[in-house]
Design a protein around this motif. Structure first.
Motif, PDB file in Angstrom:
ATOM      1  N   ASP A 100      33.975  10.840  48.476  1.00  0.00           N
ATOM      2  CA  ASP A 100      34.117  10.296  47.124  1.00  0.00           C
ATOM      3  C   ASP A 100      32.970   9.335  46.810  1.00  0.00           C
ATOM      4  OD1 ASP A 100      36.341  11.794  46.719  1.00  0.00           O
ATOM      5  OD2 ASP A 100      37.762  10.124  46.663  1.00  0.00           O
ATOM      6  N   GLY A 101      32.543   8.566  47.801  1.00  0.00           N
ATOM      7  CA  GLY A 101      31.381   7.705  47.608  1.00  0.00           C
ATOM      8  C   GLY A 101      30.127   8.517  47.324  1.00  0.00           C
ATOM      9  N   TRP A 102      30.018   9.667  47.973  1.00  0.00           N
ATOM     10  CA  TRP A 102      28.897  10.581  47.744  1.00  0.00           C
ATOM     11  C   TRP A 102      28.961  11.143  46.314  1.00  0.00           C
ATOM     12  CZ3 TRP A 102      24.480  11.869  50.056  1.00  0.00           C
ATOM     13  CH2 TRP A 102      23.893  13.103  49.771  1.00  0.00           C
ATOM     14  N   ILE A 103      30.148  11.529  45.890  1.00  0.00           N
ATOM     15  CA  ILE A 103      30.332  12.077  44.543  1.00  0.00           C
ATOM     16  C   ILE A 103      30.064  10.995  43.497  1.00  0.00           C
ATOM     17  CG2 ILE A 103      32.042  13.060  42.949  1.00  0.00           C
ATOM     18  CD1 ILE A 103      33.338  14.389  45.420  1.00  0.00           C
ATOM     19  N   ASN A 104      30.424   9.741  43.781  1.00  0.00           N
ATOM     20  CA  ASN A 104      30.194   8.636  42.845  1.00  0.00           C
ATOM     21  C   ASN A 104      28.713   8.425  42.568  1.00  0.00           C
ATOM     22  OD1 ASN A 104      32.906   8.150  42.650  1.00  0.00           O
ATOM     23  ND2 ASN A 104      32.894   6.371  43.998  1.00  0.00           N
ATOM     24  N   ARG A 105      27.874   8.863  43.460  1.00  0.00           N
ATOM     25  CA  ARG A 105      26.426   8.738  43.263  1.00  0.00           C
ATOM     26  C   ARG A 105      25.856   9.940  42.511  1.00  0.00           C
ATOM     27  NH1 ARG A 105      27.549   6.747  48.296  1.00  0.00           N
ATOM     28  NH2 ARG A 105      27.093   4.544  48.540  1.00  0.00           N
ATOM     29  N   ASP A 106      26.742  10.641  41.815  1.00  0.00           N
ATOM     30  CA  ASP A 106      26.385  11.793  40.981  1.00  0.00           C
ATOM     31  C   ASP A 106      25.786  12.932  41.800  1.00  0.00           C
ATOM     32  OD1 ASP A 106      26.526  13.012  38.508  1.00  0.00           O
ATOM     33  OD2 ASP A 106      24.464  12.504  37.991  1.00  0.00           O
ATOM     34  N   GLN A 107      26.283  13.105  43.010  1.00  0.00           N
ATOM     35  CA  GLN A 107      25.879  14.227  43.849  1.00  0.00           C
ATOM     36  C   GLN A 107      26.853  15.370  43.622  1.00  0.00           C
ATOM     37  OE1 GLN A 107      23.071  14.136  45.692  1.00  0.00           O
ATOM     38  NE2 GLN A 107      22.736  12.061  44.933  1.00  0.00           N
ATOM     39  N   LYS A 108      26.344  16.575  43.546  1.00  0.00           N
ATOM     40  CA  LYS A 108      27.191  17.740  43.269  1.00  0.00           C
ATOM     41  C   LYS A 108      27.101  18.781  44.376  1.00  0.00           C
ATOM     42  CE  LYS A 108      26.742  17.101  38.304  1.00  0.00           C
ATOM     43  NZ  LYS A 108      26.029  15.846  38.333  1.00  0.00           N
ATOM     44  N   THR A 109      26.560  18.382  45.531  1.00  0.00           N
ATOM     45  CA  THR A 109      26.422  19.313  46.648  1.00  0.00           C
ATOM     46  C   THR A 109      26.939  18.671  47.921  1.00  0.00           C
ATOM     47  OG1 THR A 109      24.179  18.530  47.090  1.00  0.00           O
ATOM     48  CG2 THR A 109      24.388  20.455  45.653  1.00  0.00           C
ATOM     49  N   CYS A 110      27.264  19.514  48.890  1.00  0.00           N
ATOM     50  CA  CYS A 110      27.746  19.055  50.187  1.00  0.00           C
ATOM     51  C   CYS A 110      26.669  18.177  50.841  1.00  0.00           C
ATOM     52  CB  CYS A 110      28.048  20.262  51.067  1.00  0.00           C
ATOM     53  SG  CYS A 110      28.450  19.841  52.777  1.00  0.00           S
ATOM     54  N   PRO A 111      27.041  17.015  51.358  1.00  0.00           N
ATOM     55  CA  PRO A 111      26.040  16.143  51.968  1.00  0.00           C
ATOM     56  C   PRO A 111      25.439  16.717  53.250  1.00  0.00           C
ATOM     57  CG  PRO A 111      28.224  15.135  52.064  1.00  0.00           C
ATOM     58  CD  PRO A 111      28.363  16.409  51.310  1.00  0.00           C
ATOM     59  N   LEU A 112      26.089  17.700  53.829  1.00  0.00           N
ATOM     60  CA  LEU A 112      25.605  18.267  55.082  1.00  0.00           C
ATOM     61  C   LEU A 112      24.693  19.470  54.874  1.00  0.00           C
ATOM     62  CD1 LEU A 112      25.964  17.602  58.044  1.00  0.00           C
ATOM     63  CD2 LEU A 112      27.892  19.149  58.120  1.00  0.00           C
ATOM     64  N   CYS A 113      25.100  20.410  54.019  1.00  0.00           N
ATOM     65  CA  CYS A 113      24.331  21.660  53.868  1.00  0.00           C
ATOM     66  C   CYS A 113      23.819  21.898  52.455  1.00  0.00           C
ATOM     67  CB  CYS A 113      25.172  22.843  54.316  1.00  0.00           C
ATOM     68  SG  CYS A 113      26.591  23.166  53.259  1.00  0.00           S
ATOM     69  N   ARG A 114      24.145  21.011  51.521  1.00  0.00           N
ATOM     70  CA  ARG A 114      23.704  21.089  50.116  1.00  0.00           C
ATOM     71  C   ARG A 114      24.252  22.289  49.349  1.00  0.00           C
ATOM     72  NH1 ARG A 114      22.615  15.988  49.756  1.00  0.00           N
ATOM     73  NH2 ARG A 114      20.673  15.346  50.677  1.00  0.00           N
ATOM     74  N   THR A 115      25.359  22.846  49.786  1.00  0.00           N
ATOM     75  CA  THR A 115      26.048  23.890  49.037  1.00  0.00           C
ATOM     76  C   THR A 115      26.819  23.214  47.901  1.00  0.00           C
ATOM     77  OG1 THR A 115      26.319  25.153  51.064  1.00  0.00           O
ATOM     78  CG2 THR A 115      27.711  25.773  49.221  1.00  0.00           C
ATOM     79  N   HIS A 116      26.908  23.849  46.758  1.00  0.00           N
ATOM     80  CA  HIS A 116      27.607  23.265  45.611  1.00  0.00           C
ATOM     81  C   HIS A 116      29.063  22.979  45.953  1.00  0.00           C
ATOM     82  CE1 HIS A 116      24.513  23.503  42.562  1.00  0.00           C
ATOM     83  NE2 HIS A 116      24.159  24.671  43.079  1.00  0.00           N
ATOM     84  N   PHE A 117      29.567  21.842  45.438  1.00  0.00           N
ATOM     85  CA  PHE A 117      30.969  21.483  45.640  1.00  0.00           C
ATOM     86  C   PHE A 117      31.904  22.461  44.947  1.00  0.00           C
ATOM     87  CE2 PHE A 117      29.907  16.767  46.239  1.00  0.00           C
ATOM     88  CZ  PHE A 117      30.113  16.827  47.595  1.00  0.00           C
TER      89      PHE A 117
END
Length: 151
Positions: free
Chosen positions: A113-130
């Motif tokens: 959720d902290g990752w999503i709060n930074r306006d990220q829309k991909t998996c932090p590990l492999c960068r696949t779309h959420f």
């Protein structure tokens, strides 16, 4: 040429040195007072100003990534990792996790959720779309409709 053998002496009156020292002391007191006031007012400000207001994109992504308990994961397909790749802590029985829809990576709910709060829309590990691939069109339509209604 070269250096002269003697330098002229400069006499500074003692009162001038005392005045400069007093001004430096007043400056340090003022800086301390301002930092105390800044700390007081930043902690006493309204809770609404300190809260993060989620964007529509964040809300929709959280909707597509439900929260489950780690112990509720299927025993047939255990996760590849036993720990969260964001905080590096191991998962425990009743911790809330989010399982990525496309890549199946799992993270603690608070970490992702902290990752999503930074306006990220991909998996932090492999960068696949959420957002799951089969729901991407629905996601885009909902974001488009919401942006049009805000205008």
């Amino acid at each position: 040429m070269g250096f002269p053998g003697e330098y002229p002496e400069v006499h500074v009156p003692n009162i001038f040195i005392y005045i400069l020292s007093f001004i430096a002391f007043l400056r340090s007191i003022a800086i301390l007072f301002i930092s105390i006031l800044d700390t007081y007012f930043s902690s006493a400000s309204s809770p609404e100003s300190q809260l993060h207001r989620p964007t529509l994109s964040e809300i929709l992504i959280r909707e597509f990534l439900p929260v489950v308990s780690f112990s509720d994961l299927d025993g047939d397909s255990p996760p590849a990792a036993v720990g969260c790749a964001l905080c590096l802590n191991d998962f425990a029985g009743e911790e809330e996790i989010r399982c990525m829809a496309n890549c199946r990576h799992i993270f603690h709910r608070t970490c992702v959720d902290g990752w999503i709060n930074r306006d990220q829309k991909t998996c932090p590990l492999c960068r696949t779309h959420f957002v799951p691939y089969h729901k991407m069109e629905d996601y885009n339509q909902r974001v488009c409709i919401a942006s049009q209604s805000q205008e």
